[in-house]
Write a protein that holds these residues in place. Structure first.
Motif, short mmCIF file in Angstrom:
data_model
loop_
_atom_site.label_atom_id
_atom_site.label_comp_id
_atom_site.label_asym_id
_atom_site.label_seq_id
_atom_site.Cartn_x
_atom_site.Cartn_y
_atom_site.Cartn_z
N ASN A 62 0.81 -1.23 0.00
CA ASN A 62 0.00 0.00 0.00
C ASN A 62 0.84 1.28 0.00
OD1 ASN A 62 -2.74 -0.68 -0.28
ND2 ASN A 62 -2.79 -1.47 1.81
N CYS A 63 2.00 1.22 -0.63
CA CYS A 63 2.86 2.40 -0.71
C CYS A 63 2.84 3.02 -2.10
CB CYS A 63 4.31 2.04 -0.36
SG CYS A 63 4.61 1.85 1.42
N LEU A 64 2.87 4.35 -2.12
CA LEU A 64 3.06 5.13 -3.33
C LEU A 64 4.39 5.88 -3.20
CD1 LEU A 64 -0.46 6.81 -3.68
CD2 LEU A 64 0.33 4.74 -4.83
N ARG A 65 5.03 6.12 -4.34
CA ARG A 65 6.24 6.94 -4.36
C ARG A 65 5.89 8.25 -5.07
NH1 ARG A 65 10.81 4.77 -8.01
NH2 ARG A 65 9.53 5.88 -9.52
N LEU A 66 6.01 9.34 -4.34
CA LEU A 66 5.64 10.65 -4.85
C LEU A 66 6.89 11.46 -5.14
CD1 LEU A 66 2.97 11.52 -2.11
CD2 LEU A 66 2.65 10.09 -4.15
N THR A 67 7.08 11.87 -6.37
CA THR A 67 8.16 12.79 -6.69
C THR A 67 7.80 14.18 -6.18
OG1 THR A 67 8.74 11.56 -8.69
CG2 THR A 67 9.50 13.84 -8.56
N VAL A 68 8.78 14.87 -5.61
CA VAL A 68 8.55 16.24 -5.17
C VAL A 68 8.57 17.15 -6.39
CG1 VAL A 68 9.35 18.11 -3.69
CG2 VAL A 68 9.68 15.72 -2.98
N GLY A 69 7.48 17.87 -6.61
CA GLY A 69 7.37 18.73 -7.78
C GLY A 69 7.56 20.19 -7.44
N THR A 70 7.05 21.04 -8.31
CA THR A 70 7.04 22.48 -8.04
C THR A 70 6.01 22.75 -6.94
OG1 THR A 70 5.28 22.94 -9.63
CG2 THR A 70 7.55 22.92 -10.48
N PRO A 71 6.07 23.95 -6.33
CA PRO A 71 5.05 24.25 -5.32
C PRO A 71 3.62 24.04 -5.82
CG PRO A 71 6.82 25.85 -5.20
CD PRO A 71 7.11 24.99 -6.40
N ASP A 72 3.32 24.50 -7.03
CA ASP A 72 1.96 24.34 -7.56
C ASP A 72 1.63 22.87 -7.79
OD1 ASP A 72 1.51 27.04 -7.50
OD2 ASP A 72 1.88 27.36 -9.64
N GLU A 73 2.58 22.10 -8.32
CA GLU A 73 2.33 20.68 -8.57
C GLU A 73 2.09 19.94 -7.26
OE1 GLU A 73 4.95 20.03 -12.67
OE2 GLU A 73 5.87 19.67 -10.71
N ASN A 74 2.83 20.30 -6.23
CA ASN A 74 2.66 19.63 -4.95
C ASN A 74 1.30 19.93 -4.34
OD1 ASN A 74 5.23 18.52 -5.10
ND2 ASN A 74 6.17 20.29 -4.13
N VAL A 75 0.82 21.16 -4.50
CA VAL A 75 -0.52 21.51 -4.03
C VAL A 75 -1.56 20.66 -4.75
CG1 VAL A 75 -2.28 23.32 -4.05
CG2 VAL A 75 0.04 23.85 -3.28
N GLN A 76 -1.41 20.52 -6.07
CA GLN A 76 -2.35 19.69 -6.83
C GLN A 76 -2.32 18.24 -6.35
OE1 GLN A 76 -2.56 20.32 -11.24
NE2 GLN A 76 -0.95 21.84 -10.88
N MET A 77 -1.10 17.73 -6.10
CA MET A 77 -0.99 16.34 -5.64
C MET A 77 -1.61 16.17 -4.26
SD MET A 77 2.36 13.88 -5.46
CE MET A 77 3.41 15.15 -4.72
N ILE A 78 -1.36 17.10 -3.35
CA ILE A 78 -1.92 17.01 -2.00
C ILE A 78 -3.44 17.05 -2.05
CG2 ILE A 78 -2.14 18.27 0.18
CD1 ILE A 78 0.85 19.12 -0.29
N ASP A 79 -3.98 17.99 -2.83
CA ASP A 79 -5.45 18.12 -2.93
C ASP A 79 -6.06 16.86 -3.55
OD1 ASP A 79 -5.30 20.63 -1.82
OD2 ASP A 79 -5.51 21.71 -3.71
N ALA A 80 -5.39 16.33 -4.59
CA ALA A 80 -5.92 15.14 -5.25
C ALA A 80 -5.89 13.93 -4.33
CB ALA A 80 -5.10 14.86 -6.53
N LEU A 81 -4.80 13.79 -3.55
CA LEU A 81 -4.72 12.66 -2.62
C LEU A 81 -5.72 12.80 -1.50
CD1 LEU A 81 -3.35 10.04 -1.81
CD2 LEU A 81 -1.59 11.39 -0.64
N ARG A 82 -5.88 14.01 -0.99
CA ARG A 82 -6.83 14.23 0.11
C ARG A 82 -8.25 13.87 -0.33
NH1 ARG A 82 -5.14 19.19 1.77
NH2 ARG A 82 -3.91 18.41 3.52
N SER A 83 -8.55 14.11 -1.61
CA SER A 83 -9.90 13.81 -2.10
C SER A 83 -10.18 12.32 -2.18
CB SER A 83 -10.10 14.44 -3.48
OG SER A 83 -9.35 13.74 -4.49
#
Length: 363
Positions: free
Chosen positions: A340-361
């Motif tokens: 149950n692990c994902l590997r997340l690349t650290v992106g730009t500030p905007d990309e990271n916000v999109q990733m956080i919001d998408a995962l939270r959803s």
């Protein structure tokens, strides 16, 4: 007329293999491959384009390759008594090492989970591969590693520093003892520092401080994570005599004139890439902090430009992120420890916000 299948001449173990998988990232926020998410500033793009346009692409690579080696030697402050060789990415160096050490009874050992190319290089060269599981918290299992080394006496032991996909640095004292163990039977230890720009430590400092204790160690790096993933340039540092022998296996002109010129240009503007790395390190901590607030989500410590995170349902989260236009890597099936692990690349500030919001959803 009788015909035979030409595939009969391809080794059966190769026909049974799966090719290295690359996900289609068209139209996606691409956070699956540990790339530097930042492009060059426009003025540097223009300067690089003009410089590449003047390269003599009608000629084989020549003296500029030596210029690049010298520039890299200065960049890493090459330790005394060491030499440096170039590869078409670290992948080529890993293949050359397997080729150079292909003797009867030779084998390769590495902790698992780890970079898949260590095992693949062994298989392609017909060498035995011995994987040793990490502990549940992704540390080196020293007792198991020592037992495997004593049982198999591997020609090459790979240690990634930091490790992929777990992103952590292992205990330096344990590493020192593993290097010493390999030395008792003449084994090589290859330290893979692909993610060094984002790490708080480098084994090069250890080599400088204790050269005799690291006389059986080779250290690999790549410019991919530096910010040149598309250029495909790796390099290896180690005792001069060792590097000299491996360098004999390198194909002629394995680094193109365009790749070499790109790398030279990047090293001349190293401060730009250093600032990008600093931003990525800062974003990494912000990403980990955000992940830690999500119910059922456990991010692991990272010294790389990626974060390994355990979620309640990796496949559901992966598909949900993808549906929201964010591509990450589902590593949950790579090894039992990565359940149950994902590997997340650290992106730009905007990309990271999109990733956080998408995962939270998805939670």
């Amino acid at each position: 007329m009788t015909t035979t299948n030409p595939l009969q001449h391809i080794r059966q173990d190769i026909q049974s293999m799966h090719a290295y998988a690359i996900q289609d990232s068209t139209g996606m926020v691409k956070l699956d491959a540990m790339e530097n998410p930042f492009s060059l500033p426009p003025e540097l793009q223009k300067a690089l384009g003009e410089r590449l346009g003047a390269v003599a692409i009608n000629r084989y690579p020549g003296a500029r390759i030596e210029d690049l080696k010298q520039a890299l030697a200065r960049y890493v402050n090459l330790p005394e008594g060491c030499a440096l060789m170039l590869g078409n990415g670290s992948d080529e160096l890993i293949s050359l090492l397997a080729m150079g050490c292909d003797m009867p009874g030779a084998s390769i050992l590495a902790p698992l989970p780890g970079f898949v190319m260590y095992a693949m290089s062994a298989q392609l060269q017909g060498l035995a591969f011995h994987g040793v599981d990490l502990t549940p918290d992704f540390e080196l299992d020293e007792a198991a590693m020592l037992a495997a080394m004593r049982a198999h006496k591997p020609t090459i032991t790979y240690l990634a520093y930091p490790n992929n996909p777990t992103a952590n640095l292992w205990d330096a004292d344990v590493i020192r003892r593993l290097i010493a163990e390999a030395a008792t039977y003449g084994g090589l230890v290859v330290m893979d520092e692909a993610y060094q720009p984002f790490s708080s430590h480098s084994w090069l400092d250890e080599i400088r401080a204790h050269p005799a204790a690291n006389a059986n160690l080779l250290l690999m790096r790549t410019l991919s994570k530096f910010g040149l993933a598309g250029v495909r340039l790796g390099y290896m540092v180690g005792p001069r005599a060792l590097v000299h022998e491996i360098d004999k296996l390198r194909p002629p002109y394995n680094v193109s004139v365009l790749n070499a010129e790109c790398a030279l240009f990047a090293l001349e503007h190293a401060q730009v890439f250093a600032q990008q790395a600093a931003t990525i390190r800062s974003e990494r901590e912000r990403l980990i902090a955000a992940l830690a607030t999500m119910p059922g989500v456990h991010p692991f410590p990272s010294q790389a430009n990626m974060v390994l995170v355990r979620v309640p349902d990796a496949q559901r989260a992966f598909e949900g992120l993808k549906a929201r236009g964010v591509l990450v890597k589902n590593v949950s099936k790579m090894h039992p420890l990565l359940g149950n692990c994902l590997r997340l690349t650290v992106g730009t500030p905007d990309e990271n916000v999109q990733m956080i919001d998408a995962l939270r959803s998805q939670l």
